[in-house]
Design a protein around this motif. Structure first.
Motif, PDB file in Angstrom:
ATOM      1  N   UNK A  96      36.929  39.280  67.002  1.00  0.00           N
ATOM      2  CA  UNK A  96      35.770  39.145  67.899  1.00  0.00           C
ATOM      3  C   UNK A  96      34.588  38.575  67.124  1.00  0.00           C
ATOM      4  N   UNK A  97      34.344  39.114  65.949  1.00  0.00           N
ATOM      5  CA  UNK A  97      33.207  38.657  65.149  1.00  0.00           C
ATOM      6  C   UNK A  97      33.330  37.189  64.740  1.00  0.00           C
ATOM      7  N   UNK A  98      34.553  36.739  64.471  1.00  0.00           N
ATOM      8  CA  UNK A  98      34.753  35.396  63.914  1.00  0.00           C
ATOM      9  C   UNK A  98      35.405  34.408  64.882  1.00  0.00           C
ATOM     10  N   UNK A 130      45.834  32.721  61.526  1.00  0.00           N
ATOM     11  CA  UNK A 130      46.637  32.265  62.668  1.00  0.00           C
ATOM     12  C   UNK A 130      46.312  33.085  63.914  1.00  0.00           C
ATOM     13  N   UNK A 131      46.053  34.367  63.741  1.00  0.00           N
ATOM     14  CA  UNK A 131      45.583  35.183  64.875  1.00  0.00           C
ATOM     15  C   UNK A 131      44.229  34.670  65.364  1.00  0.00           C
ATOM     16  N   UNK A 132      43.344  34.381  64.430  1.00  0.00           N
ATOM     17  CA  UNK A 132      42.027  33.848  64.770  1.00  0.00           C
ATOM     18  C   UNK A 132      42.154  32.542  65.541  1.00  0.00           C
ATOM     19  N   UNK A 133      43.014  31.672  65.073  1.00  0.00           N
ATOM     20  CA  UNK A 133      43.224  30.398  65.753  1.00  0.00           C
ATOM     21  C   UNK A 133      43.769  30.618  67.160  1.00  0.00           C
ATOM     22  N   UNK A 134      44.648  31.590  67.323  1.00  0.00           N
ATOM     23  CA  UNK A 134      45.214  31.882  68.649  1.00  0.00           C
ATOM     24  C   UNK A 134      44.133  32.370  69.615  1.00  0.00           C
TER      25      UNK A 134
END
Length: 181
Positions: A96-98, A130-134
């Motif tokens: 959420x933050x990033x 990869x989670x962040x990108x998703x």
């Protein structure tokens, strides 16, 4: 979320609630790329929570500067009612933050160097990125964009493809780990 408006050019779909529903729909498809059930849960919870900071930060024009950081506490409160799993909670809070990082890096891609990606990989690991990108991809795909001519289009996944390609390339060249250092 229903009462929080957004900029009509970036969010022609309307309020934050409508956008969040669209993001969740996109995340449900994107999360299928991940083998681990916990990763799929993390993506879905981050998609649900990613804009919880917008009600506190949205101005009259619909801009919500600082909403990522403002969303941490409401997300923490929501997650405390849903799970006690520390990995899920901490990862969702960080996502959420990033969640705007891939977009922000892409918007300044002419100045982003491999060293920037190396630092990200070393700090967070490739799995988190990869989670962040998703989550970022679901956020981008879960909206409608109004062009200058008034035409409404669905954004492409190019930003996140660029981000993932750089993460994969730099991590392969450096031999970095999925967990970071």
């Amino acid at each position: 979320l229903q009462d929080t408006h957004q900029r009509g050019d970036y969010h022609a779909e309307g309020d934050v609630f409508t956008h969040t529903k669209m993001v969740i729909d996109e995340a449900a498809q994107i999360s299928k790329r991940f083998e681990r059930e916990k990763d799929r849960q993390i993506i879905m919870l981050a998609a649900l929570s990613h804009d919880l900071g917008k009600p506190a930060t949205t101005d009259e024009q619909g801009s919500a500067l600082g909403h990522s950081e403002a969303g941490i506490e409401p997300t923490r409160q929501l997650l405390s009612k849903l799970t006690t799993d520390t990995e899920i909670i901490e990862t969702v809070l960080a996502l959420v933050e990033h969640h705007l990082v891939p977009l922000n890096y892409h918007n300044t891609k002419d100045t982003v160097r491999d060293s920037t990606f190396r630092k990200l990989i070393n700090k967070h690991g490739t799995n988190f990125l990869h989670l962040l990108s998703a989550v970022s991809e679901a956020d981008n795909a879960g909206r409608l964009h109004r062009q200058d001519d008034g035409k409404i289009i669905k954004p492409t996944a190019y930003v996140n493809e660029w981000f993932r390609a750089n993460i994969n390339r730099v991590s392969t060249e450096e031999g970095t780990t999925t967990e970071g250092k």
